[in-house]
Design a protein around this motif. Structure first.
Motif, PDB file in Angstrom:
ATOM      1  N   MET A   1       0.828  -1.179   0.000  1.00  0.00           N
ATOM      2  CA  MET A   1       0.000   0.000   0.000  1.00  0.00           C
ATOM      3  C   MET A   1       0.879   1.252   0.000  1.00  0.00           C
ATOM      4  O   MET A   1       0.590   2.196  -0.683  1.00  0.00           O
ATOM      5  CB  MET A   1      -0.918  -0.019   1.212  1.00  0.00           C
ATOM      6  CG  MET A   1      -1.794   1.166   1.273  1.00  0.00           C
ATOM      7  SD  MET A   1      -3.160   1.235   2.439  1.00  0.00           S
ATOM      8  CE  MET A   1      -3.010  -0.080   3.516  1.00  0.00           C
ATOM      9  N   PHE A   2       1.951   1.222   0.793  1.00  0.00           N
ATOM     10  CA  PHE A   2       2.880   2.345   0.820  1.00  0.00           C
ATOM     11  C   PHE A   2       4.200   1.883   0.234  1.00  0.00           C
ATOM     12  O   PHE A   2       4.652   0.778   0.518  1.00  0.00           O
ATOM     13  CB  PHE A   2       3.084   2.849   2.248  1.00  0.00           C
ATOM     14  CG  PHE A   2       1.838   3.436   2.845  1.00  0.00           C
ATOM     15  CD1 PHE A   2       1.451   4.721   2.536  1.00  0.00           C
ATOM     16  CD2 PHE A   2       1.047   2.696   3.693  1.00  0.00           C
ATOM     17  CE1 PHE A   2       0.296   5.266   3.078  1.00  0.00           C
ATOM     18  CE2 PHE A   2      -0.100   3.221   4.244  1.00  0.00           C
ATOM     19  CZ  PHE A   2      -0.483   4.519   3.931  1.00  0.00           C
ATOM     20  N   ILE A   3       4.789   2.745  -0.570  1.00  0.00           N
ATOM     21  CA  ILE A   3       6.077   2.428  -1.187  1.00  0.00           C
ATOM     22  C   ILE A   3       7.025   3.599  -0.969  1.00  0.00           C
ATOM     23  O   ILE A   3       6.598   4.712  -0.662  1.00  0.00           O
ATOM     24  CB  ILE A   3       5.932   2.138  -2.697  1.00  0.00           C
ATOM     25  CG1 ILE A   3       5.350   3.342  -3.448  1.00  0.00           C
ATOM     26  CG2 ILE A   3       5.104   0.897  -2.942  1.00  0.00           C
ATOM     27  CD1 ILE A   3       5.383   3.220  -4.958  1.00  0.00           C
ATOM     28  N   LEU A   4       8.311   3.326  -1.120  1.00  0.00           N
ATOM     29  CA  LEU A   4       9.315   4.386  -1.141  1.00  0.00           C
ATOM     30  C   LEU A   4       9.704   4.609  -2.585  1.00  0.00           C
ATOM     31  O   LEU A   4       9.969   3.644  -3.311  1.00  0.00           O
ATOM     32  CB  LEU A   4      10.554   3.980  -0.345  1.00  0.00           C
ATOM     33  CG  LEU A   4      10.471   4.021   1.163  1.00  0.00           C
ATOM     34  CD1 LEU A   4      11.776   3.540   1.781  1.00  0.00           C
ATOM     35  CD2 LEU A   4      10.150   5.411   1.660  1.00  0.00           C
ATOM     36  N   THR A   5       9.722   5.852  -3.006  1.00  0.00           N
ATOM     37  CA  THR A   5      10.135   6.156  -4.372  1.00  0.00           C
ATOM     38  C   THR A   5      11.202   7.241  -4.328  1.00  0.00           C
ATOM     39  O   THR A   5      11.139   8.150  -3.493  1.00  0.00           O
ATOM     40  CB  THR A   5       8.937   6.572  -5.247  1.00  0.00           C
ATOM     41  OG1 THR A   5       9.352   6.696  -6.593  1.00  0.00           O
ATOM     42  CG2 THR A   5       8.333   7.877  -4.792  1.00  0.00           C
ATOM     43  N   THR A   6      12.187   7.121  -5.194  1.00  0.00           N
ATOM     44  CA  THR A   6      13.297   8.070  -5.243  1.00  0.00           C
ATOM     45  C   THR A   6      13.034   9.107  -6.323  1.00  0.00           C
ATOM     46  O   THR A   6      12.654   8.760  -7.439  1.00  0.00           O
ATOM     47  CB  THR A   6      14.619   7.328  -5.538  1.00  0.00           C
ATOM     48  OG1 THR A   6      14.798   6.322  -4.555  1.00  0.00           O
ATOM     49  CG2 THR A   6      15.799   8.264  -5.525  1.00  0.00           C
ATOM     50  N   ILE A   7      13.217  10.368  -5.969  1.00  0.00           N
ATOM     51  CA  ILE A   7      13.065  11.445  -6.941  1.00  0.00           C
ATOM     52  C   ILE A   7      14.260  12.388  -6.855  1.00  0.00           C
ATOM     53  O   ILE A   7      14.939  12.447  -5.821  1.00  0.00           O
ATOM     54  CB  ILE A   7      11.763  12.256  -6.737  1.00  0.00           C
ATOM     55  CG1 ILE A   7      11.756  12.929  -5.371  1.00  0.00           C
ATOM     56  CG2 ILE A   7      10.537  11.409  -6.931  1.00  0.00           C
ATOM     57  CD1 ILE A   7      10.791  14.088  -5.287  1.00  0.00           C
ATOM     58  N   SER A   8      14.493  13.115  -7.916  1.00  0.00           N
ATOM     59  CA  SER A   8      15.497  14.182  -7.949  1.00  0.00           C
ATOM     60  C   SER A   8      14.776  15.472  -8.256  1.00  0.00           C
ATOM     61  O   SER A   8      13.875  15.499  -9.105  1.00  0.00           O
ATOM     62  CB  SER A   8      16.550  13.906  -9.022  1.00  0.00           C
ATOM     63  OG  SER A   8      17.249  12.736  -8.715  1.00  0.00           O
ATOM     64  N   ASP A   9      15.159  16.550  -7.591  1.00  0.00           N
ATOM     65  CA  ASP A   9      14.469  17.819  -7.784  1.00  0.00           C
ATOM     66  C   ASP A   9      15.410  18.959  -7.436  1.00  0.00           C
ATOM     67  O   ASP A   9      16.406  18.769  -6.736  1.00  0.00           O
ATOM     68  CB  ASP A   9      13.217  17.870  -6.907  1.00  0.00           C
ATOM     69  CG  ASP A   9      12.218  18.924  -7.364  1.00  0.00           C
ATOM     70  OD1 ASP A   9      12.497  19.646  -8.344  1.00  0.00           O
ATOM     71  OD2 ASP A   9      11.150  19.022  -6.747  1.00  0.00           O
ATOM     72  N   LEU A  10      15.063  20.143  -7.912  1.00  0.00           N
ATOM     73  CA  LEU A  10      15.767  21.368  -7.567  1.00  0.00           C
ATOM     74  C   LEU A  10      14.968  22.048  -6.459  1.00  0.00           C
ATOM     75  O   LEU A  10      13.784  22.333  -6.631  1.00  0.00           O
ATOM     76  CB  LEU A  10      15.885  22.291  -8.780  1.00  0.00           C
ATOM     77  CG  LEU A  10      16.526  23.647  -8.498  1.00  0.00           C
ATOM     78  CD1 LEU A  10      18.008  23.473  -8.234  1.00  0.00           C
ATOM     79  CD2 LEU A  10      16.306  24.597  -9.648  1.00  0.00           C
ATOM     80  N   VAL A  11      15.609  22.287  -5.330  1.00  0.00           N
ATOM     81  CA  VAL A  11      14.960  22.935  -4.196  1.00  0.00           C
ATOM     82  C   VAL A  11      15.507  24.347  -4.073  1.00  0.00           C
ATOM     83  O   VAL A  11      16.719  24.557  -4.157  1.00  0.00           O
ATOM     84  CB  VAL A  11      15.226  22.140  -2.889  1.00  0.00           C
ATOM     85  CG1 VAL A  11      14.694  22.879  -1.682  1.00  0.00           C
ATOM     86  CG2 VAL A  11      14.611  20.764  -2.984  1.00  0.00           C
ATOM     87  N   GLN A  12      14.599  25.298  -3.873  1.00  0.00           N
ATOM     88  CA  GLN A  12      15.003  26.685  -3.676  1.00  0.00           C
ATOM     89  C   GLN A  12      14.793  27.057  -2.210  1.00  0.00           C
ATOM     90  O   GLN A  12      13.682  26.962  -1.693  1.00  0.00           O
ATOM     91  CB  GLN A  12      14.189  27.622  -4.567  1.00  0.00           C
ATOM     92  CG  GLN A  12      14.468  27.409  -6.033  1.00  0.00           C
ATOM     93  CD  GLN A  12      13.767  28.439  -6.904  1.00  0.00           C
ATOM     94  OE1 GLN A  12      12.647  28.821  -6.633  1.00  0.00           O
ATOM     95  NE2 GLN A  12      14.466  28.888  -7.929  1.00  0.00           N
TER      96      GLN A  12
END
Length: 182
Positions: A1-12
């Protein structure tokens, strides 16, 4: 039901967040961007689990905003096909039943996926299953277990200002919904 997913992003990171530790500022910005939001083909993001890596911050010219490239993991709600989940009946109609979890309510059981010999009782506004001479009522707020059958994704692109009035009267779509069976 819950998963871990990896993302890449630009944080300001804005100057008013400089008094916080860097990791806390990054996590707060990521949670503000993703928590309680649906990301297409990923699921309903709950919160940031951890930060895997972060680049050195680059200060934007004239703004004072620090830009950091981040790789993190998010806790995401996305049940897999065939998974058994428990929820409460939120409403019923001749088309089927709507089921809600504490944090997600776009779950639908179409009438053709209910148990055989199930009928809709108009007077009670609930589904009734007849089995071996017994009648079982599916009343509003009853707990039920259901099996995930399908996911439905809808891309909710922004609407042009000239078309907003017409779009306001059209049916509201959910960005992520689930069809289930009994």
């Amino acid at each position: 039901m819950f998963i871990l997913t990896t993302i890449s992003d630009l944080v300001q990171i804005f100057p008013e967040d400089f008094q916080k530790p860097s990791a806390q500022s990054i996590e707060d910005n990521l949670n503000a961007k993703y928590a309680n939001k649906v990301v297409q083909k990923i699921g309903l993001c709950i919160c940031v689990y951890d930060i895997l890596s972060a680049s050195d911050g680059l200060i934007g010219h004239g703004t004072g905003i620090v830009n950091v490239n981040v790789e993190c993991r998010l806790i995401v709600f996305r049940p897999f096909k065939g998974e058994i989940v428990a929820g409460r009946i939120s409403s019923a109609s001749e088309d089927g039943m709507r089921i809600a979890l504490d944090f997600f309510d776009d779950i639908f059981v179409p009438s053709n996926l209910l148990f055989p010999d199930s009928t809709f009782n108009v007077q009670e506004q609930c589904w009734v299953w007849s089995n071996e001479g017994q009648e079982y009522f599916y009343d509003k707020t009853d707990w039920v277990r259901f099996r995930v059958e399908q996911e439905h994704w809808a891309d909710l692109s922004p609407v042009a200002p000239s078309l907003r009035e017409a779009a306001a009267y059209s049916e509201r779509k959910s960005p992520y919904s689930i069809t289930v069976g009994s």
